[in-house]
Scaffold this active site. Structure first.
Site, PDB file in Angstrom:
ATOM      1  N   ASP A   1      15.703   0.751  -5.696  1.00 26.72           N
ATOM      2  CA  ASP A   1      15.078   2.011  -6.087  1.00 26.72           C
ATOM      3  C   ASP A   1      14.008   1.791  -7.156  1.00 26.72           C
ATOM      4  OD1 ASP A   1      14.690   4.811  -6.143  1.00 26.72           O
ATOM      5  OD2 ASP A   1      16.071   5.001  -7.836  1.00 26.72           O
TER       6      ASP A   1
ATOM      7  N   ASP B   1      11.902 -20.219  -7.888  1.00 31.32           N
ATOM      8  CA  ASP B   1      11.087 -21.002  -6.954  1.00 31.32           C
ATOM      9  C   ASP B   1       9.590 -20.903  -7.255  1.00 31.32           C
ATOM     10  OD1 ASP B   1      10.088 -22.468  -4.903  1.00 31.32           O
ATOM     11  OD2 ASP B   1      10.841 -21.192  -3.289  1.00 31.32           O
TER      12      ASP B   1
ATOM     13  N   ASN C   1      23.507 -19.571 -15.937  1.00 32.85           N
ATOM     14  CA  ASN C   1      23.216 -20.447 -14.803  1.00 32.85           C
ATOM     15  C   ASN C   1      23.635 -21.880 -15.071  1.00 32.85           C
ATOM     16  OD1 ASN C   1      21.502 -18.563 -13.012  1.00 32.85           O
ATOM     17  ND2 ASN C   1      20.449 -18.404 -14.979  1.00 32.85           N
TER      18      ASN C   1
END
EC number: 2.5.1.16
Length: 262
Positions: free
Chosen positions: A155, A83, A29
């Protein structure tokens, strides 16, 4: 100086900035935080923008979209995002939050950007794990996936939901990238009895859409107005916003008619 937000591969917005306040990079990131005269602080995370002055819009919408359609919200799982303001909103319910994020370097770099960073991290009902395998095995009332999940992740996560649990995921904006939203609805519809797209009404600085999915809980039929009225210290979310979030223009109703499950 300016920064560019990629709305779609063919549409971009530019924002004038005054200075760069932070630049942090990890293996997966890149986080940059800028100062803007018009919008306050702006965080750019992997080319996606977060506006500090408007963080409450998404966090209130997603938290209470789940919280106000469930009688009880005891266990919540948040994956694939940073967040912490979302967790702050969820603490308005009597809930425990498992927050899965492996990149501690980037998460901790939001310390001055998220207004309730310390309050959330120090809450006794908040558990931060680097991966799902680090958590105790349990079933969740609400799972929030803050990146668009593939079918394998769907899933796996749906197996962690209670029978009346709610799964909310980020998707592409239905108006800007309707084909991507169609595909996301189809993927979720293969696993859930309810799969409905929504957006944040009146939010002009975002390219995000979302999907509400569940085995049996419905975002409109099961909405509990008294729970909304009991919420305190919210600036964006109310019953009108909740219902408007699911409204689609005529052309998109036609586009999604075979993909929406309600």
């Amino acid at each position: 100086m300016w920064i560019t937000q990629e709305i779609t591969p063919y549409l971009r917005k530019e924002y004038t900035i005054e200075a760069k306040l932070l630049d942090v990079r990890s293996e997966h990131n890149i986080l940059e935080i800028f100062k803007s005269k018009d919008f306050g602080e702006i965080a750019m995370l992997n080319r996606q923008l977060l506006f500090k002055n408007f963080l409450h819009i998404e966090s209130e919408l997603l938290a209470h979209m789940g919280g106000c359609t469930k009688k009880e919200l005891k266990e919540v799982l948040i994956v694939d995002g940073f967040d912490l303001e979302l967790a702050h909103q969820l603490f308005k319910y009597d809930t425990h939050i498992d927050f899965v994020q492996a990149d501690e370097k980037i998460l901790d770099s939001f310390i001055s950007f998220f207004p309730h960073f310390h309050e959330v991290k120090n809450n006794k009902n908040f558990t931060h794990a680097k991966q799902l395998l680090d958590l105790d095995i349990k079933k969740y009332d609400l799972i929030l996936c803050l990146q668009e999940p593939d079918i394998h992740k769907i899933d796996g996560l749906k197996r962690m939901l209670k029978e009346d649990g709610v799964f909310i995921s980020v998707a592409k904006h239905p108006l800007l990238e309707h084909v991507s939203m169609q595909n996301a609805l189809k993927n979720l519809g293969d696993f859930f009895a309810v799969a409905m797209p929504f957006v944040a009404p009146l939010r002009i600085l975002s390219n995000k859409g979302y999907i509400y999915a569940s085995f049996k809980t419905h975002p409109l039929k099961d909405l509990m107005a008294p729970k909304i009225e009991a919420l305190t210290s919210v600036r964006y979310y109310n019953e009108d916003i909740h219902r408007a979030a699911f409204a689609l223009p005529k052309n998109l109703q036609e586009v999604f008619k075979d993909n929406i499950k309600s």
